[in-house]
Design a protein around this motif. Structure first.
Motif, PDB file in Angstrom:
ATOM      1  N   ALA A   8     -10.509  -6.454   4.872  1.00 26.90           N
ATOM      2  CA  ALA A   8     -10.217  -6.617   6.083  1.00 26.90           C
ATOM      3  C   ALA A   8      -9.030  -7.599   6.260  1.00 26.90           C
ATOM      4  CB  ALA A   8     -11.114  -7.388   6.836  1.00 26.90           C
ATOM      5  N   GLY A   9      -8.488  -8.279   5.093  1.00 28.09           N
ATOM      6  CA  GLY A   9      -7.562  -9.351   5.355  1.00 28.09           C
ATOM      7  C   GLY A   9      -6.194  -8.868   4.878  1.00 28.09           C
ATOM      8  N   ILE A  10      -6.340  -7.803   3.677  1.00 21.79           N
ATOM      9  CA  ILE A  10      -4.966  -7.463   2.906  1.00 21.79           C
ATOM     10  C   ILE A  10      -4.357  -6.429   3.720  1.00 21.79           C
ATOM     11  CG2 ILE A  10      -6.094  -5.936   1.417  1.00 21.79           C
ATOM     12  CD1 ILE A  10      -4.262  -6.972  -0.675  1.00 21.79           C
ATOM     13  N   ILE A  11      -5.217  -5.431   4.400  1.00 21.23           N
ATOM     14  CA  ILE A  11      -4.785  -4.156   4.951  1.00 21.23           C
ATOM     15  C   ILE A  11      -3.661  -4.688   6.212  1.00 21.23           C
ATOM     16  CG2 ILE A  11      -5.272  -2.233   6.501  1.00 21.23           C
ATOM     17  CD1 ILE A  11      -7.572  -1.632   4.373  1.00 21.23           C
ATOM     18  N   PRO A  12      -3.853  -5.527   6.928  1.00 23.08           N
ATOM     19  CA  PRO A  12      -2.924  -5.889   7.945  1.00 23.08           C
ATOM     20  C   PRO A  12      -1.652  -6.588   7.277  1.00 23.08           C
ATOM     21  CG  PRO A  12      -4.656  -7.270   8.060  1.00 23.08           C
ATOM     22  CD  PRO A  12      -5.034  -6.133   7.328  1.00 23.08           C
ATOM     23  N   TRP A  13      -1.846  -7.049   6.131  1.00 24.08           N
ATOM     24  CA  TRP A  13      -0.832  -7.511   5.433  1.00 24.08           C
ATOM     25  C   TRP A  13       0.110  -6.715   4.948  1.00 24.08           C
ATOM     26  CZ3 TRP A  13       1.411 -12.463   5.325  1.00 24.08           C
ATOM     27  CH2 TRP A  13       2.466 -12.523   4.622  1.00 24.08           C
ATOM     28  N   PHE A  14      -0.510  -5.784   4.394  1.00 20.73           N
ATOM     29  CA  PHE A  14       0.392  -4.537   3.752  1.00 20.73           C
ATOM     30  C   PHE A  14       1.381  -4.058   4.996  1.00 20.73           C
ATOM     31  CE2 PHE A  14      -2.961  -2.918   0.786  1.00 20.73           C
ATOM     32  CZ  PHE A  14      -2.321  -3.718  -0.153  1.00 20.73           C
ATOM     33  N   PHE A  15       0.783  -3.910   6.206  1.00 22.45           N
ATOM     34  CA  PHE A  15       1.615  -3.270   7.438  1.00 22.45           C
ATOM     35  C   PHE A  15       2.641  -4.304   7.894  1.00 22.45           C
ATOM     36  CE2 PHE A  15       1.889  -2.569  12.253  1.00 22.45           C
ATOM     37  CZ  PHE A  15       2.856  -1.711  12.138  1.00 22.45           C
ATOM     38  N   PHE A  16       2.252  -5.649   7.856  1.00 24.35           N
ATOM     39  CA  PHE A  16       3.321  -6.661   8.096  1.00 24.35           C
ATOM     40  C   PHE A  16       4.275  -6.915   7.097  1.00 24.35           C
ATOM     41  CE2 PHE A  16       4.620 -10.984   7.716  1.00 24.35           C
ATOM     42  CZ  PHE A  16       5.007 -11.412   9.028  1.00 24.35           C
ATOM     43  N   GLY A  76       3.755 -16.023   1.692  1.00 25.78           N
ATOM     44  CA  GLY A  76       3.082 -16.025   2.801  1.00 25.78           C
ATOM     45  C   GLY A  76       1.622 -15.221   2.445  1.00 25.78           C
ATOM     46  N   PHE A  77       1.656 -14.348   1.564  1.00 21.70           N
ATOM     47  CA  PHE A  77       0.506 -13.770   1.100  1.00 21.70           C
ATOM     48  C   PHE A  77      -0.644 -14.836   0.585  1.00 21.70           C
ATOM     49  CE2 PHE A  77      -2.407 -12.351  -2.081  1.00 21.70           C
ATOM     50  CZ  PHE A  77      -3.106 -11.085  -1.442  1.00 21.70           C
ATOM     51  N   TRP A  78       0.064 -15.730  -0.089  1.00 19.61           N
ATOM     52  CA  TRP A  78      -1.266 -16.933  -0.577  1.00 19.61           C
ATOM     53  C   TRP A  78      -1.309 -18.057   0.344  1.00 19.61           C
ATOM     54  CZ3 TRP A  78      -3.609 -15.215  -4.489  1.00 19.61           C
ATOM     55  CH2 TRP A  78      -2.938 -14.238  -5.283  1.00 19.61           C
ATOM     56  N   ILE A 121       9.384   0.370  11.921  1.00 15.25           N
ATOM     57  CA  ILE A 121       7.969  -0.163  12.106  1.00 15.25           C
ATOM     58  C   ILE A 121       6.821   0.808  12.350  1.00 15.25           C
ATOM     59  CG2 ILE A 121       6.558  -1.594  13.723  1.00 15.25           C
ATOM     60  CD1 ILE A 121       9.082  -3.160  14.298  1.00 15.25           C
ATOM     61  N   PHE A 122       7.069   2.000  13.242  1.00 17.57           N
ATOM     62  CA  PHE A 122       6.299   3.024  13.489  1.00 17.57           C
ATOM     63  C   PHE A 122       6.079   3.926  12.216  1.00 17.57           C
ATOM     64  CE2 PHE A 122       6.703   1.639  17.744  1.00 17.57           C
ATOM     65  CZ  PHE A 122       5.258   1.942  18.092  1.00 17.57           C
ATOM     66  N   SER A 123       7.556   4.010  11.421  1.00 21.92           N
ATOM     67  CA  SER A 123       7.117   4.628  10.056  1.00 21.92           C
ATOM     68  C   SER A 123       6.298   4.009   9.321  1.00 21.92           C
ATOM     69  CB  SER A 123       8.589   4.551   9.660  1.00 21.92           C
ATOM     70  OG  SER A 123       8.459   5.298   8.293  1.00 21.92           O
ATOM     71  N   ALA A 124       6.296   2.447   9.276  1.00 17.82           N
ATOM     72  CA  ALA A 124       5.167   1.995   8.474  1.00 17.82           C
ATOM     73  C   ALA A 124       3.850   2.118   9.116  1.00 17.82           C
ATOM     74  CB  ALA A 124       5.461   0.567   8.188  1.00 17.82           C
ATOM     75  N   PHE A 125       3.739   2.446  10.172  1.00 15.41           N
ATOM     76  CA  PHE A 125       2.552   2.329  11.089  1.00 15.41           C
ATOM     77  C   PHE A 125       1.617   3.365  10.493  1.00 15.41           C
ATOM     78  CE2 PHE A 125      -0.056   3.314  15.015  1.00 15.41           C
ATOM     79  CZ  PHE A 125      -0.844   2.141  14.769  1.00 15.41           C
ATOM     80  N   PHE A 126       2.067   4.483  10.101  1.00 13.17           N
ATOM     81  CA  PHE A 126       1.453   5.650   9.714  1.00 13.17           C
ATOM     82  C   PHE A 126       0.435   5.588   8.484  1.00 13.17           C
ATOM     83  CE2 PHE A 126       5.075   7.847  11.313  1.00 13.17           C
ATOM     84  CZ  PHE A 126       4.530   8.342  12.672  1.00 13.17           C
ATOM     85  N   ASN A 183       0.489   3.234  -3.813  1.00 12.06           N
ATOM     86  CA  ASN A 183       0.734   1.664  -4.025  1.00 12.06           C
ATOM     87  C   ASN A 183      -0.147   0.748  -3.422  1.00 12.06           C
ATOM     88  OD1 ASN A 183       2.959   2.379  -5.640  1.00 12.06           O
ATOM     89  ND2 ASN A 183       4.386   2.253  -4.174  1.00 12.06           N
ATOM     90  N   PRO A 184      -0.484   0.699  -1.916  1.00 16.99           N
ATOM     91  CA  PRO A 184      -1.480  -0.125  -1.494  1.00 16.99           C
ATOM     92  C   PRO A 184      -2.903   0.140  -2.081  1.00 16.99           C
ATOM     93  CG  PRO A 184      -0.333   0.910   0.053  1.00 16.99           C
ATOM     94  CD  PRO A 184       0.051   1.418  -1.127  1.00 16.99           C
ATOM     95  N   LEU A 185      -3.205   1.198  -2.380  1.00 15.61           N
ATOM     96  CA  LEU A 185      -4.800   1.362  -3.071  1.00 15.61           C
ATOM     97  C   LEU A 185      -4.884   0.578  -4.504  1.00 15.61           C
ATOM     98  CD1 LEU A 185      -5.675   5.116  -2.297  1.00 15.61           C
ATOM     99  CD2 LEU A 185      -6.677   2.911  -1.248  1.00 15.61           C
ATOM    100  N   LEU A 186      -3.762   0.862  -5.125  1.00 10.60           N
ATOM    101  CA  LEU A 186      -3.440   0.166  -6.428  1.00 10.60           C
ATOM    102  C   LEU A 186      -3.521  -1.388  -6.354  1.00 10.60           C
ATOM    103  CD1 LEU A 186      -1.087   2.644  -8.516  1.00 10.60           C
ATOM    104  CD2 LEU A 186      -3.824   2.300  -8.609  1.00 10.60           C
ATOM    105  N   THR A 187      -2.946  -1.866  -5.488  1.00  6.50           N
ATOM    106  CA  THR A 187      -2.857  -3.298  -5.191  1.00  6.50           C
ATOM    107  C   THR A 187      -3.964  -3.637  -4.778  1.00  6.50           C
ATOM    108  OG1 THR A 187      -0.488  -3.010  -4.357  1.00  6.50           O
ATOM    109  CG2 THR A 187      -1.577  -5.035  -3.808  1.00  6.50           C
ATOM    110  N   ILE A 188      -4.971  -3.184  -3.958  1.00  7.91           N
ATOM    111  CA  ILE A 188      -6.080  -3.531  -3.597  1.00  7.91           C
ATOM    112  C   ILE A 188      -7.073  -3.526  -4.958  1.00  7.91           C
ATOM    113  CG2 ILE A 188      -8.201  -2.815  -2.451  1.00  7.91           C
ATOM    114  CD1 ILE A 188      -6.371  -1.667   0.048  1.00  7.91           C
TER     115      ILE A 188
END
Length: 388
Positions: free
Chosen positions: A197-205, A309-311, A238-243, A165-170
């Motif tokens: 460099a900006g969207i990857i920390p946003w995925f986790f957040f 918040g993304f925008w 939170i740590f589940s999403a951290f992986f 999902n994140p890869l397709l979003t990128i």
């Protein structure tokens, strides 16, 4: 440095103490450069009047001057520059008193004092939470691993969906911004590596905040029937999403290496900024996970906030596009500090201590939010079992 031709760029320079002559070199290449709005900013803002200033030009032709302090420079030689004495203007900018700035300084100082007192009163609770996390760290990680696996257990591809999902979003955003909207490179940096460099920390957040908010509802059996430190449950989500975030940090380095950007000493700062990101999420999630049990609409509100918040976080666009005022407003978003930090570490090569005010603001925000969240959690905790 210009990201694109024909775009206005804000250039800022710090004038060292004791200097009054300013020299500006527009470059050796034969070209035309438009200049406007030259001013000094000290205690007050003083505009430089080009007609009145004693400018000295070398191998430069000036033309198209208008009443808006806008003029065009044309290089005519191999060493073009202009310089002028700004001693009187410097004195004016430093001697004048900006009442608004002084009031802002006083209000800021009072707020910092109040927040520091507020944090100090709850310091024991904060330290106790840190101690509980350290003692139960193995249990938290085991629960997080199990949560990550069970999240996709019913699908054929399993945990791969956490990465697909994140890869397709990128890929989608890259196509929209760079192919569809034809966004150019950011300075000398290809848009795609600046963007990830900006969207990857946003995925986790976004993922950690959303899932952590529902941690008590999802683990209701632990909240109601088992003797368990339930304040640790948001950390499990939170740590589940951290992986997934760990995978994408590796992904960043692979993409950067492909573009010839190899790791440097600054890349180690990612450890610090990931820690900052976890602290920010924890400070917010403790509040949202407690409140959502009593106010179910909070899930929808958070979804809307994350979408907006993304925008409103400069992920797909540079904050330099904004005026100084609006740039300052957008920098109040704590995620701006994280996104900027990832880019500082990977692209701009700036240490976090070179941004002292933003660093102080970020940590003050997190400490105040975490302290407030703990107080709300402690007050609502006795009623959790009644609403689950």
């Amino acid at each position: 440095m210009y990201s694109q031709q024909s775009e206005w760029q804000n250039l800022k320079y710090e004038i060292p103490k004791g200097y009054s002559f300013i020299r500006i070199d527009p470059g050796k290449r034969e070209n035309e450069i438009s200049v406007k709005d030259i001013y000094l900013s000290g205690n007050s803002k003083v505009t430089v009047n080009i007609k009145e200033a004693d400018l000295k030009f070398n191998q430069i032709k000036i033309g198209n001057y208008d009443e808006n302090e806008h003029f065009v420079l044309s290089s005519t030689g191999s060493d073009p520059y202009f310089h002028f004495n700004m001693e009187l203007l410097l004195q004016e900018s430093t001697n004048n008193i900006n009442i608004g700035l002084q009031l802002l300084t006083i209000i800021t100082s009072l707020l910092v004092a109040v927040f520091s007192f507020f944090i100090g009163k709850s310091l024991k609770q904060i330290l106790k939470f840190g101690r509980d996390f350290f003692v139960n760290r193995t249990l938290i990680m085991n629960l997080a691993k199990n949560d990550f696996k069970t999240k996709y257990a019913s699908s054929y591809l399993g945990v791969l969906w956490g990465f697909i999902n994140p890869l397709l979003t990128i890929a989608t955003y890259w196509f929209v911004f760079q192919v569809g909207l034809r966004s150019g490179d950011i300075g000398d940096t290809p848009f795609i590596i600046w963007f990830i460099a900006g969207i990857i920390p946003w995925f986790f957040f976004s993922e950690a905040l959303s899932s952590g908010t529902n941690s008590f509802a999802e683990y209701s059996y632990l909240v109601k029937k088992v003797v368990f430190k339930i304040e640790l449950l948001p950390l499990v989500k939170i740590f589940s999403a951290f992986f997934v975030q760990l995978f994408f940090i590796v992904f960043i380095f692979v993409v950067y290496a492909f573009y010839g950007h190899l790791p440097t000493i600054y890349s180690l700062q990612l450890i610090y900024y990931v820690f900052c990101l976890v602290v920010l999420i924890v400070s917010l999630t403790f509040l949202t996970s407690a409140v959502v049990l009593f106010f179910k609409d909070l899930n929808q509100i958070i979804a809307v906030i994350l979408q907006m918040g993304f925008w409103f976080t400069p992920i797909g666009w540079p904050v330099s596009m904004l005026s100084d005022f609006w740039a300052g407003v957008f920098k109040l978003n704590p995620m701006f500090y994280i996104v900027q930090g990832y880019r500082d570490s990977l692209i701009d090569h700036i240490f976090f201590f070179d941004r002292p005010y933003q660093t102080i603001y970020f940590w003050l925000f997190c400490l105040v939010m975490f302290t407030f969240s703990l107080k709300v959690f402690k007050k609502l905790r006795p009623h959790f079992s009644d609403v689950l």
